[in-house]
Write a protein that holds these residues in place. Structure first.
Motif, PDB file in Angstrom:
ATOM      1  N   THR A 173       0.265  -1.234  -0.281  1.00 32.08           N
ATOM      2  CA  THR A 173       0.192  -0.183   0.233  1.00 32.08           C
ATOM      3  C   THR A 173       0.644   1.701   0.270  1.00 32.08           C
ATOM      4  O   THR A 173       0.480   2.426  -0.470  1.00 32.08           O
ATOM      5  CB  THR A 173      -1.086   0.048   1.413  1.00 32.08           C
ATOM      6  N   CYS A 191      -8.605   7.859  -5.602  1.00 33.95           N
ATOM      7  CA  CYS A 191      -9.513   8.194  -6.229  1.00 33.95           C
ATOM      8  C   CYS A 191      -9.363   9.462  -7.001  1.00 33.95           C
ATOM      9  O   CYS A 191      -8.729  10.581  -6.562  1.00 33.95           O
ATOM     10  CB  CYS A 191     -10.583   8.179  -4.754  1.00 33.95           C
ATOM     11  N   GLU A 196      -7.568   9.522  -2.870  1.00 36.62           N
ATOM     12  CA  GLU A 196      -7.573   7.933  -1.490  1.00 36.62           C
ATOM     13  C   GLU A 196      -6.443   7.247  -2.109  1.00 36.62           C
ATOM     14  O   GLU A 196      -7.678   6.833  -3.722  1.00 36.62           O
ATOM     15  CB  GLU A 196      -8.219   7.834  -0.644  1.00 36.62           C
ATOM     16  N   ARG A 197      -6.036   6.897  -1.796  1.00 36.19           N
ATOM     17  CA  ARG A 197      -5.676   4.705  -2.256  1.00 36.19           C
ATOM     18  C   ARG A 197      -6.451   4.002  -2.170  1.00 36.19           C
ATOM     19  O   ARG A 197      -6.764   4.068  -1.205  1.00 36.19           O
ATOM     20  CB  ARG A 197      -4.228   4.417  -1.628  1.00 36.19           C
ATOM     21  N   ASN A 198      -7.076   3.195  -3.003  1.00 41.15           N
ATOM     22  CA  ASN A 198      -8.056   1.910  -2.596  1.00 41.15           C
ATOM     23  C   ASN A 198      -7.533   0.443  -3.506  1.00 41.15           C
ATOM     24  O   ASN A 198      -6.809   0.656  -4.340  1.00 41.15           O
ATOM     25  CB  ASN A 198      -9.125   2.685  -3.407  1.00 41.15           C
ATOM     26  N   CYS A 232     -14.213   3.813  -4.492  1.00 36.06           N
ATOM     27  CA  CYS A 232     -14.209   4.672  -3.736  1.00 36.06           C
ATOM     28  C   CYS A 232     -14.309   4.111  -2.969  1.00 36.06           C
ATOM     29  O   CYS A 232     -16.258   4.276  -2.181  1.00 36.06           O
ATOM     30  CB  CYS A 232     -13.822   5.877  -3.962  1.00 36.06           C
ATOM     31  N   ALA A 233     -13.873   3.884  -1.582  1.00 40.20           N
ATOM     32  CA  ALA A 233     -14.913   2.800  -0.382  1.00 40.20           C
ATOM     33  C   ALA A 233     -14.838   4.378   0.551  1.00 40.20           C
ATOM     34  O   ALA A 233     -15.365   4.085   1.541  1.00 40.20           O
ATOM     35  CB  ALA A 233     -13.117   2.156   0.280  1.00 40.20           C
ATOM     36  N   LEU A 291     -13.802   4.460  -9.746  1.00 39.04           N
ATOM     37  CA  LEU A 291     -13.116   4.822 -10.129  1.00 39.04           C
ATOM     38  C   LEU A 291     -12.254   4.043 -10.864  1.00 39.04           C
ATOM     39  O   LEU A 291     -12.809   3.659 -12.001  1.00 39.04           O
ATOM     40  CB  LEU A 291     -11.884   3.431  -8.333  1.00 39.04           C
TER      41      LEU A 291
END
Length: 170
Positions: free
Chosen positions: A102, A138, A143-145, A154-155, A161
């Motif tokens: 991540t 996103c 944000e990283r997903n 996107c969470a 995305l």
């Protein structure tokens, strides 16, 4: 090297800034790898190890709880993830390997860099990632997903995305 994409660290700045450079094991031969693995604690062998493939194509390993960015000394990488080894009659081989990082969020297309580093060392491997992780940033909230079950949502903010990998690379 066949794979030319370089992955920059895209994780939180505080992790990058606080990451202590670890005593990464630069794998120079299958024999040295066997010695290094034999010296690990049983608990470290029971779970995947953290790995990066440096820009020189070298494989670096460290215990799992090591940060990829520390293993790479803050530099760009050709690949990053987790790798698990098992010993059989022919010696040590890679049992499982993923692009789970991540911090670098590498695309699964980084596999050729991993394969080439393992092949050069004569280390047997499964031929591809045993688990491919799909990362997307996103476009709305940045944000990283991790994309799960093909759901490109996107969470955090429920935005769509992109279908293609969209982190900064060189």
């Amino acid at each position: 090297m066949l794979h030319i994409r370089r992955f920059r660290y895209v994780g939180p700045a505080e992790i990058r800034d606080e990451a202590v450079t670890v005593a990464a094991f630069a794998v120079r031969s299958a024999t040295l790898l066997a010695d290094w693995l034999a010296g690990l604690e049983r608990s470290d062998l029971g779970e995947p190890l953290t790995f990066v493939v440096t820009l020189d194509g070298d494989l670096h390993l460290a215990p799992r709880r090591s940060e990829h960015v520390a293993l790479a000394a803050g530099r760009d990488v050709l690949a990053a993830g987790e790798m698990m080894f098992v010993r059989d009659a022919s010696g040590w081989r890679v049992l499982q390997v993923t692009n789970q990082s991540t911090g670098y969020c590498p695309d699964p297309d980084c596999w050729p860099a991993v394969r080439e580093s393992l092949d050069r060392l004569g280390i047997a491997h499964p031929g591809d990632f045993t688990d491919k992780v799909v990362f997307r940033r996103c476009p709305s909230c940045r944000e990283r997903n991790v994309v799960r079950d093909g759901d490109f949502t996107c969470a955090l903010c429920d935005s769509e995305l992109p279908a293609r990998w969209n982190f900064t690379s060189v």
